[in-house]
Design an enzyme around this catalytic site. Sequence first.
Site, PDB file in Angstrom:
ATOM      1  N   ASN A   1     -10.520  -8.564  16.658  1.00 49.03           N
ATOM      2  CA  ASN A   1      -9.179  -8.657  16.080  1.00 49.03           C
ATOM      3  C   ASN A   1      -8.772 -10.128  16.007  1.00 49.03           C
ATOM      4  OD1 ASN A   1      -9.041  -8.425  18.947  1.00 49.03           O
ATOM      5  ND2 ASN A   1      -6.898  -7.815  18.883  1.00 49.03           N
ATOM      6  N   ILE A   2      -8.060 -10.429  14.934  1.00 50.44           N
ATOM      7  CA  ILE A   2      -7.622 -11.806  14.671  1.00 50.44           C
ATOM      8  C   ILE A   2      -6.127 -11.751  14.395  1.00 50.44           C
ATOM      9  CG2 ILE A   2      -7.931 -13.841  13.217  1.00 50.44           C
ATOM     10  CD1 ILE A   2     -10.742 -12.692  12.474  1.00 50.44           C
ATOM     11  N   GLU A   3      -5.359 -12.208  15.386  1.00 49.82           N
ATOM     12  CA  GLU A   3      -3.900 -12.095  15.256  1.00 49.82           C
ATOM     13  C   GLU A   3      -3.316 -13.320  14.557  1.00 49.82           C
ATOM     14  OE1 GLU A   3      -2.375 -11.039  19.141  1.00 49.82           O
ATOM     15  OE2 GLU A   3      -3.206  -9.007  18.919  1.00 49.82           O
TER      16      GLU A   3
ATOM     17  N   CYS B   1      -7.509  -6.156  12.289  1.00 46.09           N
ATOM     18  CA  CYS B   1      -8.163  -5.426  13.381  1.00 46.09           C
ATOM     19  C   CYS B   1      -9.657  -5.727  13.421  1.00 46.09           C
ATOM     20  CB  CYS B   1      -7.990  -3.924  13.184  1.00 46.09           C
ATOM     21  SG  CYS B   1      -6.335  -3.305  13.471  1.00 46.09           S
TER      22      CYS B   1
ATOM     23  N   GLU C   1     -12.163  -3.672  13.545  1.00 45.71           N
ATOM     24  CA  GLU C   1     -12.956  -2.814  12.657  1.00 45.71           C
ATOM     25  C   GLU C   1     -12.976  -3.369  11.239  1.00 45.71           C
ATOM     26  OE1 GLU C   1     -10.554  -2.044  14.725  1.00 45.71           O
ATOM     27  OE2 GLU C   1     -10.652   0.025  15.438  1.00 45.71           O
TER      28      GLU C   1
ATOM     29  N   CYS D   1      -7.123   2.222  14.298  1.00 42.70           N
ATOM     30  CA  CYS D   1      -5.768   2.496  13.800  1.00 42.70           C
ATOM     31  C   CYS D   1      -5.852   3.181  12.432  1.00 42.70           C
ATOM     32  CB  CYS D   1      -4.966   1.196  13.708  1.00 42.70           C
ATOM     33  SG  CYS D   1      -5.363   0.207  12.251  1.00 42.70           S
TER      34      CYS D   1
ATOM     35  N   CYS E   1      -7.345   1.084   9.549  1.00 35.05           N
ATOM     36  CA  CYS E   1      -8.807   0.942   9.635  1.00 35.05           C
ATOM     37  C   CYS E   1      -9.501   2.258   9.273  1.00 35.05           C
ATOM     38  CB  CYS E   1      -9.215   0.486  11.032  1.00 35.05           C
ATOM     39  SG  CYS E   1      -8.758  -1.240  11.338  1.00 35.05           S
TER      40      CYS E   1
HETATM   41  N1  THU Z   1      -6.347  -3.491  17.146  1.00 32.30           N
HETATM   42  C1  THU Z   1      -7.633  -3.481  16.662  1.00 32.30           C
HETATM   43  O1  THU Z   1      -8.241  -4.552  16.479  1.00 32.30           O
HETATM   44  N2  THU Z   1      -8.211  -2.304  16.391  1.00 32.30           N
HETATM   45  C2  THU Z   1      -7.618  -1.092  16.622  1.00 32.30           C
HETATM   46  O2  THU Z   1      -8.200  -0.068  16.287  1.00 32.30           O
HETATM   47  C3  THU Z   1      -6.321  -1.025  17.277  1.00 32.30           C
HETATM   48  C4  THU Z   1      -5.575  -2.300  17.339  1.00 32.30           C
HETATM   49  C5  THU Z   1      -5.734  -4.782  17.470  1.00 32.30           C
HETATM   50  C6  THU Z   1      -4.672  -5.230  16.520  1.00 32.30           C
HETATM   51  C7  THU Z   1      -3.853  -6.156  17.414  1.00 32.30           C
HETATM   52  O3  THU Z   1      -4.446  -7.443  17.381  1.00 32.30           O
HETATM   53  C8  THU Z   1      -4.012  -5.588  18.800  1.00 32.30           C
HETATM   54  O4  THU Z   1      -5.141  -4.723  18.738  1.00 32.30           O
HETATM   55  C9  THU Z   1      -2.812  -4.830  19.296  1.00 32.30           C
HETATM   56  O5  THU Z   1      -2.419  -3.882  18.379  1.00 32.30           O
END
Ligand code: THU
Length: 137
Positions: free
Chosen positions: A42-44, A53, A55, A91, A94
């Site tokens: 994940n890259i915020e 996300c 995935e 999520c 994804c």
């Molecule tokens: N996140 C994912 O990378 N994949 C998921 O299936 C659920 C959520 C990440 C997004 C965000 O950076 C962090 O988790 C919190 O939601």
Amino acid sequence: MDYKPLVREAFEARKYAYAPYSNFLVGASLLAKNGKIYRGCNIENAGFSPTNCAERTAIFKAVSEGVHEFEAIAVVGGSRDAKAFSLCFPCGVCRQVLTEFCRPDLPVIVARSEDDFEVHTLRELLPHGFGGADLQP
Ligand code: THU
């Protein structure tokens, strides 16, 4: 199929998660039909909504290299200092992106550890998904 190596790759991918805001680190590993494994994390973003996300990072990496056929995806997630992991399911966004490129029977492996995981199908995660066929007149 032995999913343990794929789960291990997801844990490796998680090491590169950029999640300074949620501190929830996620890793994904996507096995392509050609045998390659595409890792994603994940890259915020400070703007929150541009966050990607793990995935989708993995899928977009593969598709951007012309790879469109996939065998399985593994996902692991947990807070930065987690001692033990709970299952992290993809999520909704994804699930929709996976539906664009993967068969409904794609195995989705969600893991607590290399030795403790569940295998679901994409169909289970997103039944009655909307796809390209629905856009046909
Ligand atoms: N996140 C994912 O990378 N994949 C998921 O299936 C659920 C959520 C990440 C997004 C965000 O950076 C962090 O988790 C919190 O939601």
